[in-house]
Design a protein around this motif. Structure first.
Motif, short mmCIF file in Angstrom:
data_model
loop_
_atom_site.label_atom_id
_atom_site.label_comp_id
_atom_site.label_asym_id
_atom_site.label_seq_id
_atom_site.Cartn_x
_atom_site.Cartn_y
_atom_site.Cartn_z
N GLU A 25 -2.83 -4.51 -20.12
CA GLU A 25 -3.71 -4.67 -21.28
C GLU A 25 -5.07 -4.03 -21.04
O GLU A 25 -6.13 -4.61 -21.33
CB GLU A 25 -3.86 -6.16 -21.64
N LEU A 26 -5.05 -2.82 -20.52
CA LEU A 26 -6.29 -2.12 -20.20
C LEU A 26 -7.01 -1.67 -21.47
O LEU A 26 -6.38 -1.29 -22.46
CB LEU A 26 -6.00 -0.91 -19.31
N ARG A 27 -8.33 -1.70 -21.41
CA ARG A 27 -9.16 -1.26 -22.54
C ARG A 27 -9.59 0.20 -22.40
O ARG A 27 -9.88 0.87 -23.37
CB ARG A 27 -10.41 -2.14 -22.66
N HIS A 28 -9.69 0.66 -21.16
CA HIS A 28 -10.15 2.03 -20.89
C HIS A 28 -9.42 2.54 -19.66
O HIS A 28 -9.28 1.83 -18.66
CB HIS A 28 -11.66 2.04 -20.65
N VAL A 29 -8.94 3.78 -19.73
CA VAL A 29 -8.19 4.38 -18.64
C VAL A 29 -8.80 5.72 -18.27
O VAL A 29 -9.19 6.49 -19.15
CB VAL A 29 -6.71 4.59 -19.04
N HIS A 205 -17.76 2.35 -13.58
CA HIS A 205 -18.05 1.62 -14.82
C HIS A 205 -17.78 2.48 -16.06
O HIS A 205 -18.53 2.45 -17.03
CB HIS A 205 -19.50 1.14 -14.83
N ALA A 206 -16.69 3.24 -15.99
CA ALA A 206 -16.42 4.23 -17.04
C ALA A 206 -16.29 3.61 -18.42
O ALA A 206 -16.72 4.19 -19.42
CB ALA A 206 -15.14 5.01 -16.70
N TYR A 209 -19.83 2.83 -19.84
CA TYR A 209 -20.58 4.02 -20.24
C TYR A 209 -19.97 4.66 -21.49
O TYR A 209 -20.69 5.21 -22.32
CB TYR A 209 -20.66 5.01 -19.09
N PHE A 210 -18.65 4.57 -21.63
CA PHE A 210 -18.03 5.08 -22.85
C PHE A 210 -18.47 4.26 -24.05
O PHE A 210 -18.78 4.78 -25.11
CB PHE A 210 -16.50 5.06 -22.75
N SER A 211 -18.52 2.94 -23.87
CA SER A 211 -18.94 2.06 -24.96
C SER A 211 -20.37 2.37 -25.38
O SER A 211 -20.70 2.43 -26.57
CB SER A 211 -18.84 0.60 -24.52
N ASP A 212 -21.24 2.61 -24.39
CA ASP A 212 -22.64 2.94 -24.69
C ASP A 212 -22.73 4.24 -25.49
O ASP A 212 -23.47 4.34 -26.46
CB ASP A 212 -23.44 3.10 -23.39
N GLU A 213 -21.97 5.25 -25.06
CA GLU A 213 -22.03 6.55 -25.73
C GLU A 213 -21.38 6.48 -27.11
O GLU A 213 -21.89 7.04 -28.07
CB GLU A 213 -21.31 7.60 -24.87
N ALA A 214 -20.27 5.76 -27.21
CA ALA A 214 -19.53 5.71 -28.47
C ALA A 214 -20.30 4.98 -29.56
O ALA A 214 -20.13 5.25 -30.74
CB ALA A 214 -18.18 5.04 -28.25
#
Length: 216
Positions: A25-29, A205-206, A209-214
């Motif tokens: 149930e990963l949120r980010h890969v 912490h990928a 950082y994706f959440s911040d950018e998105a």
């Protein structure tokens, strides 16, 4: 790691990876692979198939890919683009002056060309720089400028660690305050997300950082 001709691609790997992502149930890969210059597409098709499979099993999962330069082949890049990953990362790794010594099999200008191509096709574009290889302050400043001009907006900066006795030796262990300096400098340059520290790597912490950018 052994050297020699790689084995044929495992065509069942994309399915197994996708099932694992769903089971966990990963949120980010973050997907990466060894260089496959022996393949006509450099492995782009395998990346694309894995991304497509993950989306079918776990559509809510965001996907980041860390790719080689594919020798800047248009066909390979287009194969990857068609699978629509959320982030495409190609690490510059070191400054231009040190490229012939540290990564003689690669080309600094070609890496920038690939990053620019990715950005121009509308993808969140990420790259990483490793310090402690003998770079000077002016080298790093020029590299950050080159990355930003090429469309990179997500950046990681970490410490080089010598993998083994036959590898290039560490020239300097960078102080935490120096990593903080480069983080602040990168933000002033215009990068949207910057992770900078001794333990930082491409996947550091990928998801955050994706959440911040998105959501910026």
């Amino acid at each position: 790691m052994a050297f020699g001709k790689p084995k044929p691609l495992d065509l069942e790997e994309p399915e197994r990876v996708a099932r694992s992502v769903a089971a966990l149930e990963l949120r980010h890969v973050v997907l990466t692979a060894v260089n496959r210059d022996d393949l006509k597409d450099g492995g782009a098709g395998h990346f694309a198939e894995t991304i497509t499979k993950i989306k079918s099993y776990r559509p809510e999962c965001s996907i980041e890919v860390l790719i080689p330069d594919f020798k800047a082949k248009e066909d390979s890049l287009q194969i990857l683009y068609a699978s629509k990953p959320n982030i495409i990362n190609h690490n510059i790794e070191t400054v231009e002056r040190l490229f012939p010594t540290i990564t003689p099999q690669k080309n600094y200008k070609r890496s920038l060309e690939v990053l620019s191509h990715i950005a121009k096709h509308g993808f969140l574009t990420k790259s990483g720089l490793i310090l402690g290889l003998g770079e000077k302050e002016e080298d790093v400043k020029q590299c950050l400028e080159d990355l930003f001009t090429s469309g990179v907006r997500m950046l990681t900066i970490g410490q080089y660690l010598q993998p083994g006795p036959t590898h290039y030796p560490v020239q300097e262990f960078i102080k935490p305050e120096t990593f903080q300096f480069w983080k602040e400098y990168a933000y002033k340059t215009g990068f949207k997300t910057v992770a900078s520290g001794p333990l930082v790597r491409s996947s550091y912490h990928a998801d955050e950082y994706f959440s911040d950018e998105a959501t910026d």
